[in-house]
Enzyme design. Structure first.
Site, PDB file in Angstrom:
ATOM      1  N   CYS A 138       0.816  -1.219   0.000  1.00 44.73           N
ATOM      2  CA  CYS A 138       0.000   0.000   0.000  1.00 44.73           C
ATOM      3  C   CYS A 138       0.852   1.273   0.000  1.00 44.73           C
ATOM      4  CB  CYS A 138      -0.980  -0.002   1.170  1.00 44.73           C
ATOM      5  SG  CYS A 138      -0.234  -0.144   2.804  1.00 44.73           S
ATOM      6  N   HIS A 171      -1.901   0.289   7.405  1.00 43.85           N
ATOM      7  CA  HIS A 171      -2.429   0.627   6.082  1.00 43.85           C
ATOM      8  C   HIS A 171      -2.177   2.099   5.784  1.00 43.85           C
ATOM      9  CE1 HIS A 171      -4.610  -0.112   2.470  1.00 43.85           C
ATOM     10  NE2 HIS A 171      -5.706   0.554   2.795  1.00 43.85           N
ATOM     11  N   ASP A 201      -7.992   4.357  -2.104  1.00 41.63           N
ATOM     12  CA  ASP A 201      -7.459   3.226  -1.340  1.00 41.63           C
ATOM     13  C   ASP A 201      -6.804   2.240  -2.298  1.00 41.63           C
ATOM     14  OD1 ASP A 201      -7.029   0.921   0.221  1.00 41.63           O
ATOM     15  OD2 ASP A 201      -8.799   1.307   1.451  1.00 41.63           O
TER      16      ASP A 201
END
Length: 396
Positions: free
Chosen positions: A177, A309, A330
């Site tokens: 991420c 995250h 995202d």
């Protein structure tokens, strides 16, 4: 020495010096005292043996506890290494191939597709450029059009400059991420002429292994030595997670001016972070005030990190009731879902993918990396030196 007393009738009594017992015979007294001494000697010896045994047992117990604690620590360390990609299980390439092989075994991918995608992946890694297969472009422009016609509950909305969305692939699912959010941020900076000089050697979006090399290069320049030591100064060939500090070091090494803001504790009820929303509103609205409902700013997106995250902030809504709502890209959202936003329905249901209200961000701590211009070479050198002890601005 024994005490001697007279009974008055000429008979002598002998008193024990230990227990004060009286005896009429000296011989009896001596035997009695000897018994005392034997008993005392045995008691002392027994106590010593008991003490030695207790100490030995305690020593064995302490040793066993230390061994068990060391074992637990090693297992926990290995678990953390696996979790954060710092074990020896390989990096992007190995995971990509392993996951494709699994897809073939399950009948979800044909062998010819496996070989084609492998060849494409190897070419992408060789040139260090992302293959673009997880990219969705045009979402910000589509949002701008949508908000022009939206008449429900949005009073004003501020949008960042154009941003491409990148989502995780077979090679980085579960750990990529931070890299994907850097790609999103970079895609915006590459569209802004202000950053042309800083990014002249980075004209295309780099692949994840290339980004890992770029961070290693920043460390070699001297950025964030403490952070570098956490990774043993090596990211390539690993599935190591990166965060705000690595993004800061990489951007600063490219002469891009940025700052880390640490919202280190909740500032609202129920563990919420209204100060975070207020800061982001100021970031987008400063120098962008006006009467228009939809403000398409030239501001780059914001890197948003929390434990486990990270996401990219691409805008913020102010509702008619004055509540704020972030718009987030995202990297965990697949491109099929993001592409639905390009054909936005009039009711805006697709925006649920992006919207996060104050009540929806309740992690203990958030960090952001916000870009704000370029650095001179002197400023870059000064920030490199200062990053030996990397600090952030804490709010509150």
């Amino acid at each position: 020495m024994q005490n001697v007393a007279d009974t008055g009738n000429g008979e002598q009594l002998y008193e024990c010096p230990i227990c004060s017992l009286t005896c009429t015979n000296l011989h009896f007294l001596e035997e009695h005292v000897d018994l005392h001494l034997e008993e005392h000697s045995f008691s002392e010896g027994g106590n010593m043996r008991d003490l030695e045994l207790a100490q030995q047992l305690q020593h064995e117990e302490d040793k066993q506890q230390r061994l068990e604690e060391e074992k637990r620590e090693k297992e926990e360390f290995k678990k953390l290494q696996r979790q954060y990609g710092l074990d020896s299980s390989g990096g992007y390439k190995q995971q990509f191939l392993k996951n494709m092989e699994r897809e073939v075994d399950r009948g979800r991918m044909q062998p010819f597709e496996y070989h084609k995608r492998k060849a494409d992946m190897m070419e992408s890694l060789a040139v260090g450029i992302d293959d673009g297969k997880t990219k969705t472009s045009g979402v910000i422009e589509a949002l701008c059009k949508y908000y022009q016609n939206e008449n429900k509950d949005v009073r004003r909305v501020w949008l960042s400059a154009g941003v491409d969305h990148f989502h995780s692939s077979l090679g980085d699912k579960g750990w990529g991420c931070g890299y994907r959010n850097f790609q999103m941020l970079l895609s915006s900076l590459l569209q802004n002429s202000l950053y042309n000089d800083c990014l002249r050697d980075t004209a295309l979006i780099p692949s994840i292994p290339k980004i890992q090399s770029m961070i290693e290069d920043a460390w070699k320049e001297g950025f964030d030595p403490h952070g570098a030591s956490h990774f043993n100064s090596r990211l390539r060939g690993s599935k190591a997670w990166i965060g705000a500090c690595e993004i800061y070091s990489l951007l600063t090494s490219l002469r891009i001016k940025c700052q880390i803001i640490d919202f280190h504790k909740p500032t609202g009820p129920a563990g919420t972070h209204p100060h975070l929303f207020e800061w982001i509103l100021r970031y987008y609205s400063t120098d962008n005030e006006g009467a228009t409902k939809v403000v398409c700013t030239s501001r780059p997106p914001i890197y948003l990190q929390h434990q486990g995250h990270s996401r990219t902030v691409v805008g913020i809504e102010e509702k008619k009731n004055k509540t704020l709502c972030l718009l987030l890209f995202d990297p965990g959202c697949p491109s099929q879902e993001m592409q639905k936003l390009l054909k936005q329905s009039t009711d805006g249901t697709g925006l649920k993918l992006l919207r996060r209200f104050v009540s929806g961000l309740k992690e203990k701590q958030y960090q952001i990396v916000a870009v704000d211009g370029i650095l001179t070479l002197e400023e870059k050198t000064a920030r490199c030196h200062a990053s030996r002890v990397l600090t952030s601005e804490k709010i509150p």
